[in-house]
Design an enzyme around this catalytic site. Structure first.
Site, PDB file in Angstrom:
ATOM      1  N   GLY A 285     -49.002  -4.879 -32.484  1.00  0.00           N
ATOM      2  CA  GLY A 285     -49.809  -4.503 -33.646  1.00  0.00           C
ATOM      3  C   GLY A 285     -50.977  -5.438 -33.876  1.00  0.00           C
ATOM      4  N   CYS A 399     -43.182 -14.052 -40.202  1.00  0.00           N
ATOM      5  CA  CYS A 399     -42.775 -13.086 -41.225  1.00  0.00           C
ATOM      6  C   CYS A 399     -41.531 -13.627 -41.920  1.00  0.00           C
ATOM      7  CB  CYS A 399     -42.509 -11.725 -40.603  1.00  0.00           C
ATOM      8  SG  CYS A 399     -42.367 -10.438 -41.863  1.00  0.00           S
TER       9      CYS A 399
END
Length: 461
Positions: A285, A399
């Site tokens: 991504g 994350c």
């Protein structure tokens, strides 16, 4: 899935009392997700969409299956705390299928307020079909006790031994994660709202990679994201139906993840610019957004240790020129030191910042996972700094907001005499409340994104 053998009566006919009930498609689908998560460590966010497509449930049933599966996975700790006092032996000694069925039934009673007779009867029917008649009596008895105990508020009153325990149960987080988020937030002021936001079903975020964002807004019916100039937020629906997503001109990507990639592009650079590196690039991504936003003449190298993840990156970059994808270990890279002007290290982490999207992870991870990951993150960051040239920059991203995976890793790197820490917040003036010291921290309750941590380092010599 195994089913019990049919019981025949005279002339091979089944007595009406032994006929297999018609199973509820939504509840069966939710159970199959819970079972796959328990038995083979499947990821619900990958499996459930596949099952919904295969079984062609109508929108109402698909929505209920999603609510059941994600909700029961998210609430597992609270549900197990309730069930522990109602079963005569340790939960670990139950047939795992029975335990998942009990969780599914209890979630409907405690959190969804499905009428108890409907929750109990449908779960008993599932138990007969999946496990057998013998187990259905246990499920029936236990779920009736759950219903007698009341809703979640009543059960919390009965179970919580203190304020922290009540907060953990009320927000469906293990205590160690509650403590980690409190530390990252700097206290209790925002803690409950952050944890509750971490339980809310996330919006779908899209990224306009090789198209104008306004075009993607029109096609999708979504709204422009407030922080990334490439983001579109959807209220619902299947993004896979969009032609731009199928073609790769757009993709599904959390807006926080987009900002993490954009951090690398916005960092002030000393000297020429010809080569970028995405060091732990899978599934691609951030690589896709970097490739779409880099200046002309800049070559992008994307690497991932796992060959199957490297292949996902190749798919994400399939229409991009002047890119290279490697299956390579970032701690032992095949490229020469000082090869890159900008390096993105999206380090492997506990994933505590994306629990909204992967509800089972909060119960799959343990506090013991943090230290070995922090060690790996430190080694990868050292390699990323070696990969950057003098005057080049490294963006470190996780994350997870856990201090051991974020601030502590950067502080260790900043102790070197050839590294300078650059402030993140000035690069995102449009994003409020992003500063975490010199670093950046996004939160679901403040920004509507995953809890991404971002730091920026420059090689000085």
């Amino acid at each position: 899935m195994t089913r019990p053998p049919r019981k025949g009566g005279r002339n091979g006919r089944r007595h009406p009392a032994t006929r297999r009930p018609v199973l509820d498609g939504a509840r069966l689908t939710a159970y199959d997700v819970l079972d796959a998560v328990s038995s083979r460590e499947a990821f619900a966010n990958l499996l459930l969409p596949q099952l919904l497509r295969e079984r062609q449930l109508d929108p109402r049933d698909a929505g209920f299956a999603t609510q059941l599966a994600y909700g029961a996975l998210r609430a597992r700790g609270t549900l197990d705390a309730i069930l522990t006092g109602l079963v005569s032996r340790p939960l670990a000694e139950l047939d795992p299928r029975v335990l998942d069925l009990l969780r599914l039934g209890a979630y409907q009673i405690v959190d969804l307020r499905v009428p108890s007779h409907a929750a109990v009867d449908t779960t008993v029917d599932l138990t007969r079909a999946i496990v057998g008649t013998g187990a259905s009596g246990l499920v029936n008895a236990v779920l009736r006790k759950v219903a007698a105990g009341g809703d979640r508020a009543a059960w919390l009153e009965a179970l919580a031994a203190g304020a922290d325990e009540r907060l953990a149960l009320a927000t469906d987080h293990p205590r160690w994660i509650v403590d980690a988020w409190r530390d990252a937030l700097g206290g209790d002021e925002d803690l409950e709202s952050a944890l509750l936001a971490d339980d809310a079903a996330p919006e779908v975020h899209l990224v306009a990679r090789r198209m104008d964002r306004d075009e993607l807004v029109t096609e999708s019916g979504g709204e422009p994201g407030p922080w990334s100039p490439y983001a579109v937020r959807l209220g619902g629906g299947d993004p896979g139906r969009l032609a731009s997503v199928r073609s790769g001109r757009a993709a599904v990507q959390d807006e926080g993840s987009q900002l993490a990639a954009l951090l690398l592009t916005r960092a002030p650079l000393e000297g020429p610019e010809t080569a970028w590196l995405d060091m732990c690039a899978g599934p691609g991504g951030k690589s896709g957004l970097l490739a779409a936003t880099r200046p002309d003449g800049v070559r992008l190298t994307a690497a991932d240790r796992a060959p199957h993840r490297a292949e996902l990156v190749r798919q994400a970059l399939r229409d991009e020129q002047d890119t290279e994808v490697l299956a390579a270990d970032g701690t032992q890279p095949p490229w020469a030191p000082g090869s890159f002007d900008r390096v993105l290290l999206d380090a492997p982490c506990t994933g505590l910042g994306a629990l909204r999207r992967r509800p089972e992870v909060r119960w799959r991870r343990t506090a013991d996972d943090v230290a070995p990951l922090a060690e790996l993150q430190t080694r990868l960051l050292e390699s990323a700094l070696r990969s950057a040239r003098v005057g080049g920059v490294v963006a470190y991203v996780t994350c997870s907001p856990h201090t051991a995976e974020t601030v502590a890793v950067i502080e260790a790197a900043a102790a070197r005499d050839d590294v300078e820490v650059l402030p993140v917040a000035p690069l995102f003036p449009e994003v409020p409340d992003i500063a975490r010291g010199d670093h950046g921290q996004l939160w679901p309750h403040r920004h509507g994104t995953d809890a991404m941590f971002m730091a920026l380092l420059r090689r000085t010599r």
